[in-house]
Write a protein that holds these residues in place. Sequence first.
Motif, PDB file in Angstrom:
ATOM      1  N   SER A 130      43.219  49.049  33.207  1.00 49.92           N
ATOM      2  CA  SER A 130      42.981  47.806  32.479  1.00 49.92           C
ATOM      3  C   SER A 130      42.083  46.876  33.275  1.00 49.92           C
ATOM      4  O   SER A 130      41.998  46.948  34.502  1.00 49.92           O
ATOM      5  CB  SER A 130      44.311  47.123  32.150  1.00 49.92           C
ATOM      6  OG  SER A 130      44.995  46.749  33.329  1.00 49.92           O
ATOM      7  N   ILE A 131      41.405  45.993  32.564  1.00 51.47           N
ATOM      8  CA  ILE A 131      40.431  45.096  33.188  1.00 51.47           C
ATOM      9  C   ILE A 131      41.148  43.899  33.811  1.00 51.47           C
ATOM     10  O   ILE A 131      41.882  43.176  33.140  1.00 51.47           O
ATOM     11  CB  ILE A 131      39.389  44.616  32.154  1.00 51.47           C
ATOM     12  CG1 ILE A 131      38.637  45.815  31.573  1.00 51.47           C
ATOM     13  CG2 ILE A 131      38.409  43.639  32.810  1.00 51.47           C
ATOM     14  CD1 ILE A 131      37.910  46.666  32.602  1.00 51.47           C
ATOM     15  N   ALA A 132      40.908  43.705  35.106  1.00 51.82           N
ATOM     16  CA  ALA A 132      41.515  42.585  35.822  1.00 51.82           C
ATOM     17  C   ALA A 132      40.672  41.321  35.703  1.00 51.82           C
ATOM     18  O   ALA A 132      41.206  40.219  35.546  1.00 51.82           O
ATOM     19  CB  ALA A 132      41.708  42.953  37.292  1.00 51.82           C
ATOM     20  N   PHE A 133      39.343  41.475  35.802  1.00 52.86           N
ATOM     21  CA  PHE A 133      38.440  40.321  35.812  1.00 52.86           C
ATOM     22  C   PHE A 133      37.207  40.577  34.966  1.00 52.86           C
ATOM     23  O   PHE A 133      36.727  41.718  34.887  1.00 52.86           O
ATOM     24  CB  PHE A 133      37.965  40.009  37.237  1.00 52.86           C
ATOM     25  CG  PHE A 133      39.036  39.541  38.168  1.00 52.86           C
ATOM     26  CD1 PHE A 133      39.456  38.222  38.159  1.00 52.86           C
ATOM     27  CD2 PHE A 133      39.637  40.423  39.054  1.00 52.86           C
ATOM     28  CE1 PHE A 133      40.456  37.788  39.022  1.00 52.86           C
ATOM     29  CE2 PHE A 133      40.628  40.010  39.913  1.00 52.86           C
ATOM     30  CZ  PHE A 133      41.039  38.685  39.895  1.00 52.86           C
ATOM     31  N   VAL A 134      36.710  39.503  34.384  1.00 50.92           N
ATOM     32  CA  VAL A 134      35.349  39.477  33.853  1.00 50.92           C
ATOM     33  C   VAL A 134      34.591  38.486  34.729  1.00 50.92           C
ATOM     34  O   VAL A 134      34.810  37.274  34.647  1.00 50.92           O
ATOM     35  CB  VAL A 134      35.289  39.043  32.381  1.00 50.92           C
ATOM     36  CG1 VAL A 134      33.838  39.078  31.890  1.00 50.92           C
ATOM     37  CG2 VAL A 134      36.164  39.933  31.503  1.00 50.92           C
ATOM     38  N   ARG A 152      42.088  49.393  38.994  1.00 52.02           N
ATOM     39  CA  ARG A 152      41.912  50.576  39.829  1.00 52.02           C
ATOM     40  C   ARG A 152      40.676  50.440  40.724  1.00 52.02           C
ATOM     41  O   ARG A 152      40.724  50.781  41.917  1.00 52.02           O
ATOM     42  CB  ARG A 152      41.774  51.815  38.947  1.00 52.02           C
ATOM     43  CG  ARG A 152      41.540  53.102  39.731  1.00 52.02           C
ATOM     44  CD  ARG A 152      41.256  54.278  38.810  1.00 52.02           C
ATOM     45  NE  ARG A 152      42.446  54.691  38.075  1.00 52.02           N
ATOM     46  CZ  ARG A 152      42.527  54.768  36.758  1.00 52.02           C
ATOM     47  NH1 ARG A 152      41.484  54.417  36.016  1.00 52.02           N
ATOM     48  NH2 ARG A 152      43.627  55.179  36.174  1.00 52.02           N
ATOM     49  N   ALA A 153      39.582  49.933  40.166  1.00 54.06           N
ATOM     50  CA  ALA A 153      38.350  49.779  40.948  1.00 54.06           C
ATOM     51  C   ALA A 153      38.544  48.778  42.082  1.00 54.06           C
ATOM     52  O   ALA A 153      38.094  48.999  43.216  1.00 54.06           O
ATOM     53  CB  ALA A 153      37.205  49.336  40.037  1.00 54.06           C
ATOM     54  N   ILE A 154      39.213  47.667  41.789  1.00 58.88           N
ATOM     55  CA  ILE A 154      39.431  46.647  42.818  1.00 58.88           C
ATOM     56  C   ILE A 154      40.289  47.199  43.946  1.00 58.88           C
ATOM     57  O   ILE A 154      40.012  46.976  45.133  1.00 58.88           O
ATOM     58  CB  ILE A 154      40.062  45.393  42.194  1.00 58.88           C
ATOM     59  CG1 ILE A 154      39.042  44.701  41.285  1.00 58.88           C
ATOM     60  CG2 ILE A 154      40.548  44.431  43.271  1.00 58.88           C
ATOM     61  CD1 ILE A 154      39.618  43.596  40.436  1.00 58.88           C
ATOM     62  N   THR A 276      29.458  46.554  41.685  1.00 57.25           N
ATOM     63  CA  THR A 276      29.876  47.662  42.553  1.00 57.25           C
ATOM     64  C   THR A 276      30.906  47.264  43.594  1.00 57.25           C
ATOM     65  O   THR A 276      31.452  48.142  44.272  1.00 57.25           O
ATOM     66  CB  THR A 276      28.660  48.234  43.312  1.00 57.25           C
ATOM     67  OG1 THR A 276      28.178  47.245  44.244  1.00 57.25           O
ATOM     68  CG2 THR A 276      27.546  48.624  42.364  1.00 57.25           C
ATOM     69  N   MET A 277      31.162  45.974  43.730  1.00 57.34           N
ATOM     70  CA  MET A 277      31.898  45.465  44.900  1.00 57.34           C
ATOM     71  C   MET A 277      31.190  45.976  46.166  1.00 57.34           C
ATOM     72  O   MET A 277      29.986  46.181  46.153  1.00 57.34           O
ATOM     73  CB  MET A 277      33.378  45.816  44.801  1.00 57.34           C
ATOM     74  CG  MET A 277      34.054  44.986  43.704  1.00 57.34           C
ATOM     75  SD  MET A 277      35.819  45.249  43.553  1.00 57.34           S
ATOM     76  CE  MET A 277      35.833  46.759  42.571  1.00 57.34           C
ATOM     77  N   LEU A 329      33.267  51.017  41.210  1.00 51.72           N
ATOM     78  CA  LEU A 329      32.236  50.486  40.324  1.00 51.72           C
ATOM     79  C   LEU A 329      32.837  49.947  39.022  1.00 51.72           C
ATOM     80  O   LEU A 329      33.930  50.331  38.612  1.00 51.72           O
ATOM     81  CB  LEU A 329      31.186  51.549  40.018  1.00 51.72           C
ATOM     82  CG  LEU A 329      29.992  51.562  40.985  1.00 51.72           C
ATOM     83  CD1 LEU A 329      30.439  51.871  42.405  1.00 51.72           C
ATOM     84  CD2 LEU A 329      28.927  52.548  40.527  1.00 51.72           C
ATOM     85  N   PHE A 330      32.090  49.088  38.382  1.00 53.65           N
ATOM     86  CA  PHE A 330      32.555  48.385  37.188  1.00 53.65           C
ATOM     87  C   PHE A 330      32.601  49.296  35.963  1.00 53.65           C
ATOM     88  O   PHE A 330      32.091  50.414  35.972  1.00 53.65           O
ATOM     89  CB  PHE A 330      31.677  47.167  36.919  1.00 53.65           C
ATOM     90  CG  PHE A 330      30.282  47.466  36.366  1.00 53.65           C
ATOM     91  CD1 PHE A 330      29.778  46.701  35.324  1.00 53.65           C
ATOM     92  CD2 PHE A 330      29.479  48.478  36.887  1.00 53.65           C
ATOM     93  CE1 PHE A 330      28.500  46.937  34.813  1.00 53.65           C
ATOM     94  CE2 PHE A 330      28.203  48.713  36.391  1.00 53.65           C
ATOM     95  CZ  PHE A 330      27.718  47.949  35.354  1.00 53.65           C
ATOM     96  N   ASP A 331      33.209  48.781  34.899  1.00 50.87           N
ATOM     97  CA  ASP A 331      33.348  49.542  33.653  1.00 50.87           C
ATOM     98  C   ASP A 331      32.265  49.210  32.636  1.00 50.87           C
ATOM     99  O   ASP A 331      32.332  49.682  31.497  1.00 50.87           O
ATOM    100  CB  ASP A 331      34.721  49.260  33.029  1.00 50.87           C
ATOM    101  CG  ASP A 331      35.833  50.048  33.691  1.00 50.87           C
ATOM    102  OD1 ASP A 331      35.659  50.470  34.849  1.00 50.87           O
ATOM    103  OD2 ASP A 331      36.884  50.237  33.056  1.00 50.87           O
TER     104      ASP A 331
END
Length: 465
Positions: A130-134, A152-154, A276-277, A329-331
């Motif tokens: 699920s998306i944590a941030f926009v 998951r990405a973070i 990409t963080m 990486l982002f979605d």
Amino acid sequence: MLLSSLNPLAVARGDDLPDAVRIDGRTLSRSDVLGAAGALARRIAGARRVAVLATPSVSTVVAVVGSLLAGVTVVPVPPDSGPAELDHILADSGAQAWLGAAPEGSPLPVVPVRVNARDWHGHPEPDPASIAFVLYTSGTTGAPKGVLLSRRAIAAGLDALAQAWQWTSKDTLVHGLPLFHVHGLILGLLGPLRVGSRLVHTGKPTPRAYAEAGGTLYFGVPTVWSRVTEDEESARALSGARLLVSGSAPLPVPVFERLAALTGLTPVERYGMSETMITLSTRADGERRPGWVGQPVEGVQTRIVGEDGVPVPHDGESIGGLQVRGPMLFDGYLNRPDATAESWTEDGWFVTGDVAAIDPEGFHRIVGRASTDLIKSGGYRIGAGEVETSLLGHPSVREVAVVGVPDDDLGQRIVAFVVGDGVDPDALIAHVASELSVHKRPREIRVVDALPRNAMGKVQKKLLL
């Protein structure tokens, strides 16, 4: 640890830490953060997306952690957003309410953040996908785009940095960065919560505030480190730290060297984007070279390709478009399937838009943005950063930005915007010609009082053009 290692961003109680977060003149224990965030999470459960006016405050900390507990997507909003930017972010994101403070006149309802409330009830574990941030980009190429970052990405990004920097619960992180970008918010707030280290947010990143904080790990943008080196007493007070980390823009080589000389600490440089963080970094236990941002962090792969799509050799000199892939990486961009598709190659690599060189050991040097920092002049491809480094080595230059402007003869001519004292344009042009190839010398020096920068200290070269 405050953030569970099982679910990427789910808060776990763990052992209490009485001074887990110090911000806005207040100190919160882990229990304070969890209790207040738990109370907020119960009130916003079921919401889809909320906006947070991301001031450096206790309210922002609780709003972000409470939203993560509840599995609600956060839209961090810069406190200094203009009316047009604010309207775009709210409309594009579909935020349903403000958590805490709201700009005057905003039509959205406001959910108060009660930092003294406490609730210890458990919450269902959100889906790691699920998306944590926009997070909204700076909008240098049009209206800001909403970057979708999953839980998951973070988690993958923070864990990779903890490994690269040997970041542990014994550290105290100090920074005074804005809490609406990757640097200050995800690395600077969620990082210490996940690792279990203390966080001291100084409000503003002044040399004196950094010197008095007593940290082991410091984050700053190049402007911060430049100011630190101008305050020798404050700089020397940082000598007891473990790591000084610079990011969000290239650290000028003279600042790198001056910081190392004053503190005895060689700065750690890293590279990343909202999309990409952090994908590249020098290591706590590895080599650190001025002008280079290190090697891929765990799970990341990189490549550089020429304009013809052919891979560029890793010889440290040849430059090409940097492409990356990895678990952090982002979605995609919210409501922008066209921009999302354009950002990826057919074989699954993200096109960063940056130009880089890679040496045989895998060290990366970022030349700059392809759109503004790759100058094509007289048949040569020239990186603006190389020219800027040379100019910063001249004693009369404090700040500089090099751009390519249209030229009927050369295609583009190199122009340097310089902030300095007693600047002699002819002497600066000769200085660059003596250090670099003659074709890399500026054809014009423009002396200015200041360079336009965004909130993270990046020079806005498109405004110069």
